[in-house]
Design an enzyme around this catalytic site. Structure first.
Site, PDB file in Angstrom:
ATOM      1  N   TYR A   1      38.518  23.353  78.377  1.00 50.42           N
ATOM      2  CA  TYR A   1      39.530  24.318  77.957  1.00 50.42           C
ATOM      3  C   TYR A   1      38.966  25.737  77.969  1.00 50.42           C
ATOM      4  CZ  TYR A   1      42.154  20.318  76.013  1.00 50.42           C
ATOM      5  OH  TYR A   1      42.831  19.148  75.843  1.00 50.42           O
TER       6      TYR A   1
ATOM      7  N   GLU B   1      54.380  18.518  52.872  1.00 55.03           N
ATOM      8  CA  GLU B   1      55.569  18.679  53.716  1.00 55.03           C
ATOM      9  C   GLU B   1      56.382  19.926  53.389  1.00 55.03           C
ATOM     10  OE1 GLU B   1      56.463  14.101  55.073  1.00 55.03           O
ATOM     11  OE2 GLU B   1      56.942  14.675  53.001  1.00 55.03           O
TER      12      GLU B   1
END
Length: 392
Positions: A297, A372
């Site tokens: 990468y 969450e």
């Protein structure tokens, strides 16, 4: 509360449901078949145009605004990791040996949530939004084949945004960094060749193991003596193999390692030094050394102007005190960098940690989880980013 955050909070229960479904059904890179089908299902329910099968399992959606203008891309990665989940939660992974231990389930959910809100407001958008659901971030780098298949064109992407959940940052905060954010990575394979002979007569051969020892020592000088201390580089040998028996001089040694750097010039210098050290030391000891580099990468380099937009938007949504500047680059890699080679953009860290809830484990850990509450924040930020580019 910011209006966009209000809209995101209204779909919070849906976001949690979507995220938990992804979490319970993890799939490896380039095998995200169920995941892809679920994404398509959600896009169809929203009435969003899409193309599936991009770079094998990827999906690209597009929301066309009322007016022609710029095109903004939002990206989420899809793949899971080969980890056995240890969390005792109702949404624990149902697939043995597979787990969303890096938050890609959250990334997909946030992108779907952003898509839902942006589709509802498309008549007010002065441009287009592309939705990149990308496979294989953890393995072969699905961003590159998606780009090769033309996702950054027709219409051409002007700005691209990405994010990654961050357990080291509390939920309710955003981490940003200007310039260099993540390192490049390259894999190196070193082959040392000597000449085998009986261990009782070492003068008759060329010992590849002895040569390898000198090479290993020489490689340690690259970071400490060849690279400017104000830069960063890592040269790591992780595996070595050579020889067959204790009384035989080895004629071959192979070593495998990784190279991490934060800018192109340092990357080039490190690779050149590795090759010179391996070849010259081997030759000086009557052997032969070869270096094989497998390019990985590229560096992830944020556009400072786009980071300023993220900073401003995060401040509007959460308060300026909830936006933190990440002081140091990461030597970890992220294939979102490929998108940034094609268009200016920014990648940020979305706080998902919560000490009181026991959400403290880093990514790639069998106990990784997210608070969450971060889902609606991520949705709001990405939607606000799009609005800032298209409607400014």
């Amino acid at each position: 509360m910011n209006n966009v955050l209000n809209l995101a909070e209204e779909i919070k229960e849906w976001l949690i449901e979507v995220r938990r479904d992804f979490h319970m059904n993890p799939e490896f890179g380039m095998e995200e078949y169920r995941t892809s089908r679920r994404i398509v299902k959600y896009l169809e329910e929203m009435g969003i145009e899409y193309k599936k099968g991009v770079a094998n399992t990827g999906v690209v959606g597009i929301i066309r605004g009322k007016e022609n203008g710029k095109t903004v891309a939002l990206r989420a990665d899809m793949d899971a990791l080969p980890i056995e989940e240890k969390n005792q939660v109702s949404y624990k992974s149902k697939i043995k040996g597979k787990m969303h231990a890096c938050g890609h389930d959250a990334h997909m959910t946030i992108l779907l949530g952003a898509a839902r809100l942006l589709e509802d407001m498309k008549d007010d958008l002065k441009g287009n939004v592309k939705l990149f659901f990308q496979p294989a971030e953890e393995t072969v780098g699905g961003a590159k084949p998606m780009i090769q298949e033309g996702v950054m064109e027709n219409p051409k992407v002007d700005v691209v945004f990405g994010l990654h959940v961050a357990p080291e940052i509390p939920a309710g905060e955003i981490g940003i960094r200007y310039g260099k954010m993540n390192a490049s990575s390259d894999t190196m394979k070193i082959v040392i060749k000597g000449e085998s002979t009986h261990g009782a007569y070492p003068h008759s051969g060329v010992d590849a193991i002895v040569i390898a020892g000198h090479v290993i020592t020489g490689l340690q000088t690259i970071v400490s003596r060849n690279i400017d201390p104000r830069n960063s580089a890592v040269v790591t040998l992780g595996a070595i193999e050579g020889g067959s028996r204790g009384n035989i001089i080895a004629n071959k040694v192979e070593m495998i390692g990784t190279i991490r750097t934060l800018d192109p010039e340092t990357r080039k210098k490190v690779i050149n030094r590795i090759k010179k050290i391996v070849e010259d030391i081997s030759q000086s000891l009557d052997g032969k050394g070869e270096v094989i580099i497998e390019e990985g990468y590229p560096h992830l380099i944020n556009d400072d102007d786009i980071v300023n937009i993220v900073k401003e938007n995060a401040g509007k949504i959460l308060g300026e005190d909830k936006v933190r500047i990440i002081e140091s680059s990461s030597l970890g890699v992220e294939d979102f960098a490929y998108f940034l080679q094609k268009a200016p953009g920014a990648f940020c860290r979305l706080g998902c940690g919560n000490v009181e809830k026991g959400i403290i484990h880093d990514g790639h850990n069998c106990n990784f989880d997210i608070d969450e509450d971060c889902l609606s924040i991520g949705v709001a930020l990405q939607v606000q980013n799009v609005i800032s580019i298209l409607n400014s």
